[in-house]
Design a protein around this motif. Structure first.
Motif, short mmCIF file in Angstrom:
data_model
loop_
_atom_site.label_atom_id
_atom_site.label_comp_id
_atom_site.label_asym_id
_atom_site.label_seq_id
_atom_site.Cartn_x
_atom_site.Cartn_y
_atom_site.Cartn_z
N UNK A 94 0.83 -1.21 0.00
CA UNK A 94 0.00 0.00 0.00
C UNK A 94 0.86 1.25 0.00
N UNK A 95 1.99 1.18 0.74
CA UNK A 95 2.89 2.32 0.75
C UNK A 95 3.44 2.62 -0.62
N UNK A 96 3.80 1.58 -1.36
CA UNK A 96 4.29 1.78 -2.72
C UNK A 96 3.26 2.44 -3.60
N UNK A 97 1.99 2.09 -3.40
CA UNK A 97 0.92 2.68 -4.21
C UNK A 97 0.73 4.16 -3.87
N UNK A 98 0.66 4.47 -2.58
CA UNK A 98 0.39 5.86 -2.21
C UNK A 98 1.58 6.77 -2.48
N UNK A 99 2.80 6.21 -2.47
CA UNK A 99 3.98 7.05 -2.67
C UNK A 99 4.14 7.50 -4.11
N UNK A 100 3.45 6.88 -5.04
CA UNK A 100 3.43 7.39 -6.41
C UNK A 100 2.22 8.28 -6.64
N UNK A 101 1.49 8.61 -5.53
CA UNK A 101 0.29 9.44 -5.64
C UNK A 101 0.26 10.56 -4.62
N UNK A 102 0.84 10.34 -3.42
CA UNK A 102 0.83 11.34 -2.36
C UNK A 102 2.22 11.94 -2.18
N UNK A 103 2.26 13.05 -1.48
CA UNK A 103 3.53 13.71 -1.20
C UNK A 103 4.37 12.85 -0.26
N UNK A 104 5.57 12.47 -0.70
CA UNK A 104 6.42 11.54 0.06
C UNK A 104 6.93 12.16 1.35
N UNK A 157 12.53 9.95 -1.82
CA UNK A 157 12.83 11.38 -1.86
C UNK A 157 14.31 11.68 -2.14
N UNK A 158 15.17 10.73 -1.79
CA UNK A 158 16.61 11.02 -1.81
C UNK A 158 17.12 11.58 -3.14
N UNK A 159 16.82 10.96 -4.29
CA UNK A 159 17.33 11.53 -5.54
C UNK A 159 16.83 12.94 -5.82
N UNK A 160 15.60 13.25 -5.44
CA UNK A 160 15.05 14.58 -5.65
C UNK A 160 15.77 15.60 -4.77
N UNK A 212 19.78 20.19 -4.69
CA UNK A 212 20.98 20.87 -4.20
C UNK A 212 22.18 20.70 -5.13
N UNK A 213 22.00 20.01 -6.26
CA UNK A 213 23.09 19.86 -7.22
C UNK A 213 24.24 19.01 -6.72
N UNK A 214 23.93 17.94 -6.00
CA UNK A 214 24.96 17.06 -5.44
C UNK A 214 25.05 15.80 -6.29
N UNK A 235 10.05 18.57 -2.51
CA UNK A 235 10.96 17.42 -2.59
C UNK A 235 10.21 16.11 -2.42
N UNK A 236 8.98 16.19 -1.92
CA UNK A 236 8.17 14.98 -1.77
C UNK A 236 7.19 14.77 -2.90
N UNK A 237 7.14 15.73 -3.84
CA UNK A 237 6.20 15.61 -4.95
C UNK A 237 6.62 14.48 -5.87
N UNK A 238 5.65 13.77 -6.43
CA UNK A 238 5.94 12.63 -7.30
C UNK A 238 6.65 13.05 -8.56
N UNK A 239 6.18 14.15 -9.18
CA UNK A 239 6.83 14.66 -10.39
C UNK A 239 7.82 15.73 -9.98
N UNK A 240 9.11 15.37 -9.93
CA UNK A 240 10.12 16.32 -9.48
C UNK A 240 10.34 17.45 -10.46
#
Length: 451
Positions: free
Chosen positions: A59-69, A122-125, A130-132, A190-195
């Protein structure tokens, strides 16, 4: 705030959450052993919590592609803090029993798993904002994690000696709450699905969705619940497709992660706690894991500093070979000084491997499928880890601790041999997956959809 402030706050929140889990990871197995006196109880508890954990992961996988992470991560840490704080409260009133561990283990897992996946997603976003450099950042992240896991077990050992095993869980709860408060300071974007979306538009879209949701009637709510279940299943299938089809490096990295979690989880969660409890020195567990974390810190720092000096394949081979040596030493259950040497060796060698596996996962999973892929991975791990822990507890109860430990060593050597000989892991220098892989097709399809 400017500069690298988002990355820094993200690291602080992650460190606080990990520190709380590290303290609890030492205290809870020892509390459970002291309460029940049965090594099989730890395996039974893990197995009892497995199904709710898997459902939470899917369920977490489903909501994380729909809700703010970011929001999911905040709620998760709050739930974790409440569940851990409940145990000392129960102990002060009616007294702890195996059933209470099961209840709050399930509730805590339901909160923890989506939050862990949200932070990973969230990590890659955060890094991009920050350009790291991602690969270097993962090496530095591993170093910080190592520092935390040095402090955590040592802090747990100190607290258990000073205030007792159960009261030290108050510290765990406080750390999880602080992690939640720190995550609240991160930008919502940073938690938005579409970065790639404008942060202002993301906030407007979220507000619009809330407004629409508030106008739905009960029948629509029931439909949404059914839709969520269907979305969870679809998300799990999509996640499995990303992890196991098309990209052989991603598939091999996922399978290796399973092996590492199963074997090392059995050592940390059962073999070593039983070993030190039988030796009437339970506090030595914390110090042993701290030494392992010191090795992990040194290995991660070496990797972060010399990442470009050696090829990924060379790092991969050296790291896995060193880990095998460390597991053999520790698995023999030697005298304490030799055990510490084995723990340091294992940690030192694991630093590069951990950073590499994380890099492969983040580099090859498309952003718009990251929640479903990581949610599926965590769900599968939640099946594999409890099964391995239960099997190990049954071995310890049936044929003894030493034989069970050597069985784990053998399993680790088989995993190492397969990982070194896998054809897909011979050339690791490509930055992205093969253009015909599922990852590349997902990226291309998503780009066309956006157009």
């Amino acid at each position: 705030m400017s500069g690298k402030s988002t990355t820094i706050r993200f690291l602080i929140a992650s460190a606080l959450s990990l520190l709380g889990n590290s303290v609890a990871g030492i205290a809870l197995p020892l509390i459970l052993l002291a309460t029940t006196g049965d090594p099989l109880a730890a395996g039974t508890l893990a197995l009892a919590c497995a199904v709710p954990q898997v459902l939470a992961g899917v369920l977490g996988g489903a909501v994380l592609d729909r809700l703010n992470r970011r929001n999911v991560s905040i709620v998760s840490d709050i739930v974790s803090a409440l569940c851990v704080a409940a145990l000392p409260l129960i102990d002060m009133t009616v007294g702890l029993s195996f059933g209470w561990f099961v209840l709050f283990g399930i509730l805590g897992a339901v909160g923890d798993i989506p939050g862990m996946t949200a932070r990973d997603a969230m990590l890659p976003t955060v890094v991009e904002r920050d350009g790291v450099d991602l690969q270097r950042f993962l090496g530095l992240t591993q170093s910080l994690d190592s520092i935390v896991t040095i402090v955590g077990p040592a802090l747990a050992a100190l607290l258990m000696g000073v205030i007792g095993s159960v009261p030290c869980l108050w510290i765990t709860a406080a750390l999880s709450l602080c992690a939640s408060l720190t995550t609240m300071t991160l930008p919502r974007s940073v938690g938005a699905v579409d970065s790639n979306a404008d942060p202002a538009n993301q906030d407007a879209l979220s507000a619009s969705q809330v407004s629409v949701a508030e106008t739905h009637d009960r029948s629509t709510t029931a439909f949404d619940a059914g839709s969520l279940a269907k979305a969870a299943w679809t998300s799990a299938m999509e996640g499995a497709r990303v992890l196991f089809k098309g990209d052989p490096v991603l598939r091999a990295a996922t399978l290796m992660t399973f092996g590492i979690v199963m074997v090392m989880g059995s050592y940390q969660g059962l073999v070593l706690p039983v070993f030190f409890t039988q030796a009437n020195s339970p506090e030595l567990l914390g110090y042993t894991l701290s030494v392992m974390s010191v090795g992990l810190l040194v290995g991660s720092l070496v990797y972060a500093a010399l990442t470009q000096k050696l090829s990924r394949r060379t790092w991969y081979v050296l790291s896995l070979s060193g880990m095998a040596i460390g597991v053999i030493i520790m698995g023999s259950l030697p005298s304490y000084p030799i055990m510490l040497a084995g723990a340091f060796t294992l940690g030192f060698a694991a630093g590069p491997a951990s950073a590499l596996l994380g890099f492969f996962m983040f580099d090859r999973i498309p952003e718009n499928r990251r929640g479903s892929a990581l949610g599926t991975q965590n769900s599968l791990l939640l099946i594999a880890a409890p099964v391995a822990l239960f099997a190990t507890s049954a071995l310890v109860s049936g044929i003894g601790l030493e034989v069970a430990s050597w069985a784990l060593v053998t399993a680790w050597l088989v995993i190492t041999a397969c990982a070194l000989l896998a054809r897909s892991m011979r050339n690791l220098n490509d930055k992205q997956a093969d253009p015909h892989s599922i990852d590349a097709r997902e990226r291309e399809g998503y780009a066309r959809h956006q157009e």
